[in-house]
Write an enzyme that holds these catalytic residues in place. Structure first.
Site, PDB file in Angstrom:
ATOM      1  N   TYR A  22       0.831  -1.194   0.000  1.00 17.62           N
ATOM      2  CA  TYR A  22       0.000   0.000   0.000  1.00 17.62           C
ATOM      3  C   TYR A  22       0.871   1.252   0.000  1.00 17.62           C
ATOM      4  O   TYR A  22       1.975   1.248   0.561  1.00 17.62           O
ATOM      5  CB  TYR A  22      -0.937   0.017   1.216  1.00 17.62           C
ATOM      6  N   GLU A  23       0.340   2.319  -0.609  1.00 15.79           N
ATOM      7  CA  GLU A  23       1.058   3.591  -0.699  1.00 15.79           C
ATOM      8  C   GLU A  23       1.446   4.138   0.673  1.00 15.79           C
ATOM      9  O   GLU A  23       2.393   4.902   0.812  1.00 15.79           O
ATOM     10  CB  GLU A  23       0.126   4.602  -1.378  1.00 15.79           C
ATOM     11  N   SER A  24       0.711   3.734   1.689  1.00 13.08           N
ATOM     12  CA  SER A  24       0.960   4.259   3.025  1.00 13.08           C
ATOM     13  C   SER A  24       2.155   3.591   3.691  1.00 13.08           C
ATOM     14  O   SER A  24       2.503   3.933   4.814  1.00 13.08           O
ATOM     15  CB  SER A  24      -0.281   4.049   3.888  1.00 13.08           C
TER      16      SER A  24
END
Lengths: 253, 305, 305, 253
Positions: A50-52
């Site tokens: 995930y981008e996070s």
């Protein structure tokens, strides 16, 4: 056959594009569902990033944001924001990224920044976020979008994420490590890109859809693959598995 | 357990945030220090340059309140919901007033902060090229590698005047344990000239020292330590309270017009003294709903020789 | 608990380390994978390019054994003791044979690995300039910043053919928890084309998932997982066994001559099958002395929603 | 007065140079003792950072290596090797660094790499390690070294860590953020550097030492400060505190 909604159809078709052991950069909503569906079916070893900064999340509910706490508890690994982009994306570790936007053009350029002029916006959109970074660095970009004339445009107002720019030659000159746009999946058809020119090309029609319907909803004259296929209808297993992933129909409404 | 860095959010903002400053309220979705943003609004700071990858609701509020001169960002959306309407109103209609923008990709903006934290002269990176962003932002440049003919993009370091970083637990000097999504917390703290750490819990230094690998921010880069439980609501603090997704969805309605936005602000920002009052206005059902079950990490032994 | 990545050190070295490879045995003082080095010596790998910031005793042994064609490094000393005599004998007297060297500062070499792990085209850095190192190493270059007249040093990315990274605990797929001095463990794993993880303990995936912030290496960058307790002796594994400082001091004597060195090697490297046998030769008093008391981290809650 | 060994004297004099709240990059051995002594006396708020990434260590024994586990258990913070150099050193967070070497010359250039030619070494030394990075980035470099003719040379065989090169002008051209050499502390004297020229200059004599003795042990004609001071003798408190730090005399032998 069970009736499926346009969203369900797109998720199922997109999920089929994912191969086992690939590493996917996952966004929330539709792409998240596609990746999770593939993982439950043909790709149990799919690596979800995930981008996070979360890797291998194991969410107990549908996340509203890619930074939702349910993507963290029970994840395999977490790193900082710069590290996520540097080690995973720029590091060339991601096979597939999903992108969306307000506009996409025939070379797969995507606009998620502005309708109108940048300095005098008619509609100001959120902007690139990680989209341009994803477009520049992953091996395959997949776009899932409703097939609407306002979304498919001859030339985007703003290239937030470069596709093949104005053709494969221009793309090569950018010197990016990514593979560029790979597939555009809509409620009407699946499009891929001409190997030579980098132009979008219809390769398969969704069940019951005609090429005329596709063309009617696209403002430029679409290229069509020599061998135009029909997308196999969603199976009961695909439908049941997908619906179990979003039982309250947050994204499949 | 005291130190001269311990103070209230009111004191910290009053002492360290000045009109015209560039400020970074850190947190990628997680631990966004809303309490600091609200205090800045209450203290009527103006001409601020607001720095954040994701402006999120907090900067939408600060823009509506007229604190901002400029926004430096990479994704100005309401994650999972849609637009940030106050941001859009300012750009599209100059309501309440126009703001300047300086725009990057996520990698570009987080890279600027990393470069600032580590004092790199510039950061070369594989992105931006081919997008229409560089022509709109003259700070995004290119450079030829000294090792090949490759031309890559660059961004310059970013060094905010002030960073506010919310953390789970800190000692009175600011040594901070952070877990969950760690976003740009460390980079913001190292890049900024002044650093305000707010925390859910003040713990004894021995708790910090029991797990030094968890300490992303060491005390000597910290100027103020604020004990501020629930600082991040409607954002969240991993292990302490859940993200208030309902609030994020409602924000879209709240901000339909500038007037409706300011009505919210009057009640929940201007209308309260501090975060404690804000929380005491909150229905208890909401607090109960947002409180998670525990899920403890398996401890590790550092060994003692 | 099995996966097709699980194998012995013998299998891992046989499968992934080839003659002529560039290899990085990671670990800044901490968790140096001696067992891997010994296995490479036993399997008589040659023409290797040995990469490490601090060659330490492990590369001194590999140089003495004739495995190395080249050494890329930044500090070739015996930390706290003095010289690495086998390294010196090779450079000063070509015994047992000469090796090439490529030399950096610590920042330069760790920067090369970081740049390799994150695929930067090059890394600009504030060092090297004014030292006599750049004239001796043509890969250290300079570049003008696109933002000022500043000229800074650069190093290129480093991408080893193979990295061996020892960790405290991993699951069968290679997700690895690491604590204590984390050195270049993560960068080596991300920079290398093939990655061998060895670990003190194989744990269930649920232990890893209980604390994802502790996972510096995710499974999908790992090719082989070796369960190898005491892998790092005479280096150490935080929480598992102490550094054998006595051995580090004795190494100076052991290596007075090439012959005396090879006598040690015959007994402790060639003369054993694997790490288990090496450890069973060790006096129990030594093992007892090196085993630390526990010192547990205060757990954190990730919360469950 | 209690008799002190030359090592003890140097540690005590070096410790006096450290100010409260400064951040020190600490090496093992003598510099470690100097920093810990200062912390027990005038500088309780000294921030100690180790090259291995440990910050604020609380060692229960004398570390043999800067990577000793005793520097980790109970430390305040730990980061990776690249991070240590990037965030702390290049980040400009370090006030004082201690360096040593086989040779030092009158402009404070230090050689820890090689005696003889680089490609045909007479004696190959360990090399820079972090020394050049420290020399380039900290505000003050302090060197603690026995005063011997083979160590003090007119020109080092190899500049591992640049001092003022061949004078302040050359140093300025390097464009480094560090402040350069600050003090050289020996068993005979304390030397600092001429503000204008960057040349080493005797500023204080250790108790009972004459300037002639210093000169006899230095192969070039030493500059002497206009106002040459006498180092105050070690106090009982300094001596007792120092000895409690290394009771088994590992480094103070």
């Amino acid at each position: 056959m069970t009736d499926v909604s346009p969203s369900e159809l797109m998720v199922i078709v997109a999920a089929r594009e994912l191969k086992d052991k690939e590493t996917i950069l996952v966004g929330v909503g539709i792409p998240n569902l596609a990746a999770n569906l593939a993982k439950k079916l043909q790709a149990p070893g799919l690596n979800m990033v995930y981008e996070s900064g979360a890797v291998g999340s194991n969410p107990t509910r549908m996340p509203l944001s890619i930074g939702d706490p349910c993507l963290v508890t029970g994840a395999k690994s977490i790193c900082s924001m710069y590290e996520q982009f540097a080690y995973y994306l720029q590091g060339g570790r991601i096979d597939v990224g999903f992108l969306g936007g307000a506009q996409i053009d025939k070379y797969g350029n995507i606009n998620s920044t502005v309708i109108g002029a940048y300095k005098t916006p008619k509609v100001r959109l959120p902007g690139s976020g990680g989209a341009c970074d994803i477009a520049s660095n992953v091996k395959k970009i997949i776009v899932i979008t409703p097939h609407e004339k306002r979304r498919f445009v001859e030339k985007v107002d703003f290239k937030s994420s470069p596709g093949f720019v104005d053709g494969k030659e221009s793309w090569s000159k950018l010197g990016l490590q990514g593979g560029g746009p790979y597939a555009v999946i809509t409620n009407l058809c699946t499009m891929k890109f001409d190997q030579q020119t980098g132009e979008m090309m219809v390769v398969a029609l969704q069940p019951g859809v005609t090429i005329e319907q596709v063309q009617e909803n696209t403002p430029w004259t679409l290229k069509v693959a020599d061998k135009l296929e029909s997308t196999p209808a969603p199976t009961e297993k695909e439908i049941a598995t997908l619906r179990s992933l979003d039982p309250t129909k947050i994204y499949l409404g | 357990m005291m130190s001269d860095k311990m103070m209230t959010m009111k004191e910290a903002v009053s002492r360290y945030v000045k009109d015209g400053d560039s400020i970074y309220l850190a947190g990628f979705t997680h631990m966004i220090p809303f309490a600091a943003g609200h205090e800045i609004i209450r203290q009527k700071r103006k001409d601020l340059t607001l720095l954040r990858a994701t402006p999120d609701i907090i900067y939408d509020q600060m823009i509506a309140a007229g604190c901002a001169k400029k926004l430096v960002f990479s994704y100005a959306g309401n994650p999972g919901v849609g637009s940030l309407r106050c941001f859009r109103r300012s750009l599209e209609k100059s309501i309440p007033k126009p703001i300047e923008i300086e725009e990057y990709t996520h990698f570009g903006l987080s890279g600027r902060l990393f470069a600032g934290a580590t004092k790199m002269p510039f950061l070369p990176m594989r992105t931006n090229i081919g997008s229409d962003l560089p022509p709109e932002n003259p700070l995004i440049r290119t450079i030829k590698s000294p090792y090949s003919d490759e031309v890559v993009s660059t961004v310059p370091p970013l060094n905010p005047d002030v960073a506010v970083v919310h953390v789970q637990r800190a000692d009175v000097n600011g040594n901070s344990h952070i877990w969950g999504i760690i976003g740009e917390q460390k980079d913001a703290a190292f890049a900024a000239k002044k650093v305000i750490v707010s925390c859910e819990e003040i713990v004894d230094e021995s708790v910090i020292r029991s797990d030094p690998n968890r300490t992303l921010i060491p005390d000597f880069v910290v100027h103020a330590v604020v004990h501020e439980p629930w600082c991040a609501h409607p954002s969240y603090t991993q292990g302490y309270y859940d993200r208030d997704n309902e609030f994020y969805m409602q924000w879209d309605d709240v901000t339909k017009e500038h007037d409706t936005t300011m009505k919210y602000m009057d009640e929940w920002v201007y209308g309260v003294e501090d975060r404690a009052q804000y929380m005491s206005k909150m229905p208890s059902s909401k607090i109960l709903k947002l409180t998670p079950k525990t899920a403890y990490s398996t401890p590790v032994s550092y060994g003692s020789v």
